[in-house]
Scaffold this motif. Structure first.
Motif, mmCIF file in Angstrom:
data_model
loop_
_atom_site.group_PDB
_atom_site.id
_atom_site.type_symbol
_atom_site.label_atom_id
_atom_site.label_comp_id
_atom_site.label_asym_id
_atom_site.label_seq_id
_atom_site.Cartn_x
_atom_site.Cartn_y
_atom_site.Cartn_z
ATOM 1 N N UNK A 1 0.725 -1.126 0.004
ATOM 2 C CA UNK A 1 -0.077 0.159 -0.027
ATOM 3 C C UNK A 1 1.040 1.223 -0.138
ATOM 4 N N UNK A 2 1.892 1.226 1.053
ATOM 5 C CA UNK A 2 2.741 2.645 1.049
ATOM 6 C C UNK A 2 3.579 2.463 -0.523
ATOM 7 N N UNK A 3 3.851 1.697 -1.200
ATOM 8 C CA UNK A 3 4.693 1.680 -2.587
ATOM 9 C C UNK A 3 3.585 2.244 -3.625
ATOM 10 N N UNK A 4 2.283 1.689 -3.261
ATOM 11 C CA UNK A 4 1.186 2.336 -4.280
ATOM 12 C C UNK A 4 1.109 3.807 -4.125
ATOM 13 N N UNK A 5 1.163 4.075 -2.784
ATOM 14 C CA UNK A 5 0.987 5.613 -2.661
ATOM 15 C C UNK A 5 2.439 6.531 -2.963
ATOM 16 N N UNK A 6 3.412 5.739 -3.000
ATOM 17 C CA UNK A 6 4.559 6.359 -3.584
ATOM 18 C C UNK A 6 4.561 6.828 -4.827
ATOM 19 N N UNK A 7 4.101 5.763 -5.445
ATOM 20 C CA UNK A 7 3.960 5.706 -7.232
ATOM 21 C C UNK A 7 3.262 6.794 -7.335
ATOM 22 N N UNK A 8 2.044 6.885 -6.907
ATOM 23 C CA UNK A 8 0.878 7.810 -6.989
ATOM 24 C C UNK A 8 1.418 9.309 -6.874
ATOM 25 N N UNK A 9 2.289 9.374 -6.083
ATOM 26 C CA UNK A 9 2.847 10.913 -5.473
ATOM 27 C C UNK A 9 3.714 11.431 -6.320
ATOM 28 N N UNK B 1 -2.231 12.118 -18.529
ATOM 29 C CA UNK B 1 -2.850 11.208 -17.104
ATOM 30 C C UNK B 1 -1.443 11.221 -16.526
ATOM 31 N N UNK B 2 -0.256 10.929 -17.033
ATOM 32 C CA UNK B 2 1.066 10.752 -16.241
ATOM 33 C C UNK B 2 1.450 11.794 -15.238
ATOM 34 N N UNK B 3 0.812 12.917 -15.861
ATOM 35 C CA UNK B 3 1.190 14.169 -15.164
ATOM 36 C C UNK B 3 0.281 14.551 -14.005
ATOM 37 N N UNK B 4 -0.959 13.983 -13.997
ATOM 38 C CA UNK B 4 -2.023 14.717 -13.521
ATOM 39 C C UNK B 4 -1.873 14.716 -11.829
ATOM 40 N N UNK B 5 -0.935 13.707 -11.260
ATOM 41 C CA UNK B 5 -0.598 13.864 -10.062
ATOM 42 C C UNK B 5 0.574 14.852 -9.714
ATOM 43 N N UNK B 6 1.204 15.389 -10.690
ATOM 44 C CA UNK B 6 2.307 16.191 -10.638
ATOM 45 C C UNK B 6 3.565 15.644 -10.069
ATOM 46 N N UNK B 7 3.939 14.213 -10.931
ATOM 47 C CA UNK B 7 4.898 13.648 -10.273
ATOM 48 C C UNK B 7 6.372 14.193 -10.438
ATOM 49 N N UNK C 1 -7.673 11.026 -18.329
ATOM 50 C CA UNK C 1 -6.424 11.804 -17.713
ATOM 51 C C UNK C 1 -6.981 11.820 -16.191
ATOM 52 N N UNK C 2 -8.279 12.029 -15.871
ATOM 53 C CA UNK C 2 -8.594 12.185 -14.535
ATOM 54 C C UNK C 2 -8.593 10.778 -13.648
ATOM 55 N N UNK C 3 -8.650 9.721 -14.510
ATOM 56 C CA UNK C 3 -8.587 8.322 -13.703
ATOM 57 C C UNK C 3 -7.830 8.284 -12.703
ATOM 58 N N UNK C 4 -6.377 8.632 -12.606
ATOM 59 C CA UNK C 4 -5.468 8.223 -11.519
ATOM 60 C C UNK C 4 -6.018 8.906 -10.050
ATOM 61 N N UNK C 5 -6.845 9.921 -10.467
ATOM 62 C CA UNK C 5 -7.211 10.933 -9.054
ATOM 63 C C UNK C 5 -8.781 10.352 -8.664
ATOM 64 N N UNK C 6 -9.213 9.281 -9.431
ATOM 65 C CA UNK C 6 -10.597 8.699 -8.960
ATOM 66 C C UNK C 6 -10.850 8.662 -7.623
ATOM 67 N N UNK C 7 -9.959 8.079 -6.752
ATOM 68 C CA UNK C 7 -10.075 7.806 -5.431
ATOM 69 C C UNK C 7 -9.593 8.915 -4.448
ATOM 70 N N UNK C 8 -9.045 9.980 -4.958
ATOM 71 C CA UNK C 8 -8.690 11.006 -4.073
ATOM 72 C C UNK C 8 -9.399 12.070 -3.768
ATOM 73 N N UNK C 9 -9.501 12.767 -2.746
ATOM 74 C CA UNK C 9 -10.251 13.900 -2.494
ATOM 75 C C UNK C 9 -10.061 15.081 -3.492
ATOM 76 N N UNK C 10 -10.949 16.036 -3.706
ATOM 77 C CA UNK C 10 -10.991 17.050 -4.819
ATOM 78 C C UNK C 10 -11.394 16.421 -6.107
ATOM 79 N N UNK C 11 -11.489 17.751 -6.829
ATOM 80 C CA UNK C 11 -12.083 17.265 -8.173
ATOM 81 C C UNK C 11 -10.907 17.784 -9.254
ATOM 82 N N UNK C 12 -10.302 16.926 -10.056
ATOM 83 C CA UNK C 12 -9.109 17.107 -10.770
ATOM 84 C C UNK C 12 -9.540 17.582 -12.210
ATOM 85 N N UNK C 13 -10.925 17.958 -12.500
ATOM 86 C CA UNK C 13 -11.375 18.090 -13.965
ATOM 87 C C UNK C 13 -10.508 19.345 -14.535
ATOM 88 N N UNK C 14 -10.322 20.302 -13.675
ATOM 89 C CA UNK C 14 -9.717 21.557 -14.269
ATOM 90 C C UNK C 14 -8.361 21.308 -14.721
#
Length: 231
Positions: free
Chosen positions: A87-95, A163-169, A116-129
């Motif tokens: 779970x921590x590895x998954x969080x690290x990848x996402x972040x 999509x790869x950039x949506x979480x600001x990696x 593009x929004x898909x990786x944020x589906x289960x995160x708080x907030x709306x990533x549409x913009x």
């Protein structure tokens, strides 16, 4: 600019003396990586080249926290990832990490914006913009509501990059990013990578057989039999 404490910041992603071995059955062992030291800096494009079976895909999987090294360590922002739970590895990848694949891996029933929004589906907030802004930056502002079968290969790859950039990696990992594209479209995608490094200060690691990628890289690393020969 050098930090006030005089120390250079840790690279966002680094391998330290990493080896990866697999049991080949019958008591045999395959050494996919052997004592690899590697780092990518923010704002840098690194091409990883080498013949088939040289360990490039294994290296990408280890960098992406999809596989654990047999020995050595992987560091994210100077912190070792050894011992993290799945779970921590998954969080690290996402972040911290974004992934771009040769086959795009877009969901066919979703629009470009939804993909593009898909990786944020289960995160708080709306990533549409942010998703819309990324697609507009990729020149796809008029394709937001198009599904993948309505897009060209180059447009699909741009959606995948957004999509790869949506979480600001801090690092983008690309597996044969030009493999399914013609030469001109491949150049356009590589120019997008260069723009991303310049504007967003993101590091890019591209595993490739395509010499074109090395033209756009700041540095090329060659893997032969799991050993880095140059770079």
């Amino acid at each position: 600019m050098r930090p006030k404490n005089g120390l250079e910041p840790a690279p966002p992603l680094r391998l330290v003396d990493v080896s990866k071995r697999y049991d080949s059955g019958g008591g045999g062992v395959v050494v996919a990586l052997s004592h690899v030291d590697f780092a990518v800096a923010r704002g840098e494009v690194v091409a990883v080249v080498g013949p088939s079976g040289s360990g490039k895909s294994t290296m990408l999987n280890v960098l992406g926290l999809l596989d654990e090294p047999t020995s050595g360590r992987v560091e994210l922002d100077g912190k070792p990832t050894t011992g993290l739970t799945e779970a921590q590895r998954t969080d690290a990848r996402r972040e911290s990490l974004g992934f771009v694949f040769q086959e795009f891996h877009l969901l066919p029933t979703l629009t470009a914006l939804e993909n593009v929004r898909l990786p944020t589906a289960f995160l708080p907030g709306d990533a549409t913009d942010r998703a819309r802004d990324l697609l507009e930056r990729m020149g796809l502002g008029d394709r937001l509501d198009h599904t993948p079968d309505e897009l060209s290969g180059g447009q699909k790859q741009r959606v995948a990059i957004a999509r790869a950039l949506i979480n600001e990696p801090s690092v983008l990992l690309a597996d044969e990013p030009t493999g399914n594209l013609d030469r001109e479209t491949g150049r356009n995608i590589l120019e997008e990578f260069r723009r991303i490094t310049d504007e967003d200060d993101v590091g890019v690691v591209a595993v490739t057989h395509d010499d074109l990628v090395t033209e756009y890289a700041d540095r090329t690393v060659e893997l032969v039999d799991g050993v880095i020969r140059r770079g």
